[in-house]
Write a protein that holds these residues in place. Structure first.
Motif, PDB file in Angstrom:
ATOM      1  N   PHE A  73       0.756  -1.116   0.049  1.00 42.03           N
ATOM      2  CA  PHE A  73       0.148  -0.064   0.100  1.00 42.03           C
ATOM      3  C   PHE A  73       0.602   1.294   0.011  1.00 42.03           C
ATOM      4  CE2 PHE A  73      -3.730   2.653   1.889  1.00 42.03           C
ATOM      5  CZ  PHE A  73      -4.647   2.231   0.718  1.00 42.03           C
ATOM      6  N   GLY A  74       2.030   1.086  -0.249  1.00 43.55           N
ATOM      7  CA  GLY A  74       3.105   2.112  -0.337  1.00 43.55           C
ATOM      8  C   GLY A  74       3.639   2.828   0.835  1.00 43.55           C
ATOM      9  N   ARG A  75       4.065   1.946   1.804  1.00 40.60           N
ATOM     10  CA  ARG A  75       4.832   2.178   3.042  1.00 40.60           C
ATOM     11  C   ARG A  75       6.240   2.962   2.662  1.00 40.60           C
ATOM     12  NH1 ARG A  75       6.786  -2.862   6.216  1.00 40.60           N
ATOM     13  NH2 ARG A  75       8.031  -2.958   4.564  1.00 40.60           N
ATOM     14  N   ASP A  76       6.308   4.102   3.492  1.00 47.31           N
ATOM     15  CA  ASP A  76       7.321   4.905   3.403  1.00 47.31           C
ATOM     16  C   ASP A  76       7.920   5.199   4.916  1.00 47.31           C
ATOM     17  OD1 ASP A  76       9.586   6.805   2.804  1.00 47.31           O
ATOM     18  OD2 ASP A  76       8.358   7.673   1.536  1.00 47.31           O
ATOM     19  N   VAL A  77       8.589   4.444   5.357  1.00 49.08           N
ATOM     20  CA  VAL A  77       8.993   4.584   7.020  1.00 49.08           C
ATOM     21  C   VAL A  77       9.933   5.707   7.158  1.00 49.08           C
ATOM     22  CG1 VAL A  77       8.465   2.080   7.737  1.00 49.08           C
ATOM     23  CG2 VAL A  77      10.739   2.865   6.759  1.00 49.08           C
ATOM     24  N   ALA A  78      10.886   5.951   6.146  1.00 47.45           N
ATOM     25  CA  ALA A  78      11.712   7.210   6.064  1.00 47.45           C
ATOM     26  C   ALA A  78      10.960   8.459   6.181  1.00 47.45           C
ATOM     27  CB  ALA A  78      12.631   7.268   4.984  1.00 47.45           C
TER      28      ALA A  78
END
Length: 315
Positions: A73-78
């Motif tokens: 679903f497009g995770r962007d942890v940064a």
């Protein structure tokens, strides 16, 4: 924080008491699967807007939120780490996978075995996600509407086994509030601790008798579609919460909005935004007779207890 109770956030481990009011199922940054784009309403790709939205939530008294966006679903942890640092709100990131509707055409989950999924989850929980160094603080798994597919059952099984290995909490996605009982059965059969599991989206289908039984089995009830009147009206959610509290189950409820659309967020020109629960729903519950202690338990104590990692079982 080895040897101490902790919650794992994108900026590191913190004491559970540091969280404050917590939303347990939200989205900040997404790039949804091709089947779920919906004219880009589900595309949350502006970090500045996300930071603004979280800042509004903080001004309403919010202290933390669980960001449940997974890889498909497009995770962007940064980006989550930068948003948390800029806003002052604690953010918990997620490992795991949702359901076939989300990963189809994006990831090869159908071809992955349980052991491979457990390894992926464990690494992301304990070492970091990709090269970011940011670690997940919760495991996610889910199921389809009115069914649990074979691949979804493998993900649920892997989530339970990863919990046994790491001591991390589990949160789930139930499509339209269905299959919660089946999820509970798969998870417990694979070794999950019900007290470390929140079953999500149960307020999309307000079957209070079913929810009562799940809570009495130890599970936390994720009433995390607050403000989504097209599923169930908030008036019905309020009454369901009051009934559960009257039944002595106040310690088994968490709240959130699962807001993943531009049209649902103030920073995108929509609403009601993450601030809806502290500014609107909590006063509503109080007007209906919910006392301050119960409000605190539902919005502060229950999330803190759920998100606290436990020492894994020793072989």
């Amino acid at each position: 924080m080895t040897g101490q109770a902790f919650v794992r956030t994108v900026l590191g481990d913190i004491p559970p008491t540091a969280l404050g009011l917590t939303l347990c199922h939200e989205h900040l940054m997404t790039a949804p699967a091709p089947r779920l784009r919906d004219n880009d309403d589900l595309l949350l790709d502006d970090e500045a807007r996300a930071t603004e939205e979280v800042a509004i939530y903080r001004s309403a008294g919010g202290g933390a939120l669980v960001e449940v966006t997974v890889a498909e679903f497009g995770r962007d942890v940064a980006a989550l780490a930068r948003i948390s640092r800029a806003s002052g709100v604690h953010v918990v990131a997620t490992t795991g996978h949702v359901s076939v509707d989300y990963w189809s055409g994006v990831l090869d989950i159908e071809d992955r075995g349980v052991d491979q999924l457990v390894e992926e989850m464990t690494v992301e929980l304990t070492e970091g996600i990709g090269a970011t160094g940011v670690r997940a603080g919760v495991i996610k798994a889910g199921s389809s509407r009115d069914t649990v597919t074979a691949a979804e059952e493998r993900v649920l099984t892997a989530a339970a086994r990863a919990q046994v290995v790491t001591g991390a909490p589990i949160t789930t996605h139930t499509t339209a509030g269905t299959m919660a009982v089946d999820q509970a059965r798969v998870l417990t059969r694979a070794g999950a601790d019900p007290q470390r599991v929140t079953l999500g989206h149960l307020d999309r289908r307000l079957d209070v008798a079913e929810h009562r039984a799940l809570a009495r089995d130890g599970f936390t009830l994720g009433y995390d579609c607050v403000s989504k009147e097209w599923y169930e009206p908030d008036s019905a959610r309020v009454q369901a919460i009051l009934r559960l509290v009257e039944d002595g189950l106040v310690d088994h409820i968490t709240l959130s909005g699962d807001l993943a659309r531009r049209s649902s967020l103030v920073s995108w020109g929509g609403g009601p935004g993450y601030s809806y629960i502290p500014w609107r729903l909590i006063p509503w519950l109080r007007r209906e007779g919910l006392d301050d202690e119960s409000v605190r338990r539902i919005t502060v104590d229950n999330p803190a207890r759920f998100l606290t990692w436990h020492e894994p079982a020793r072989p």
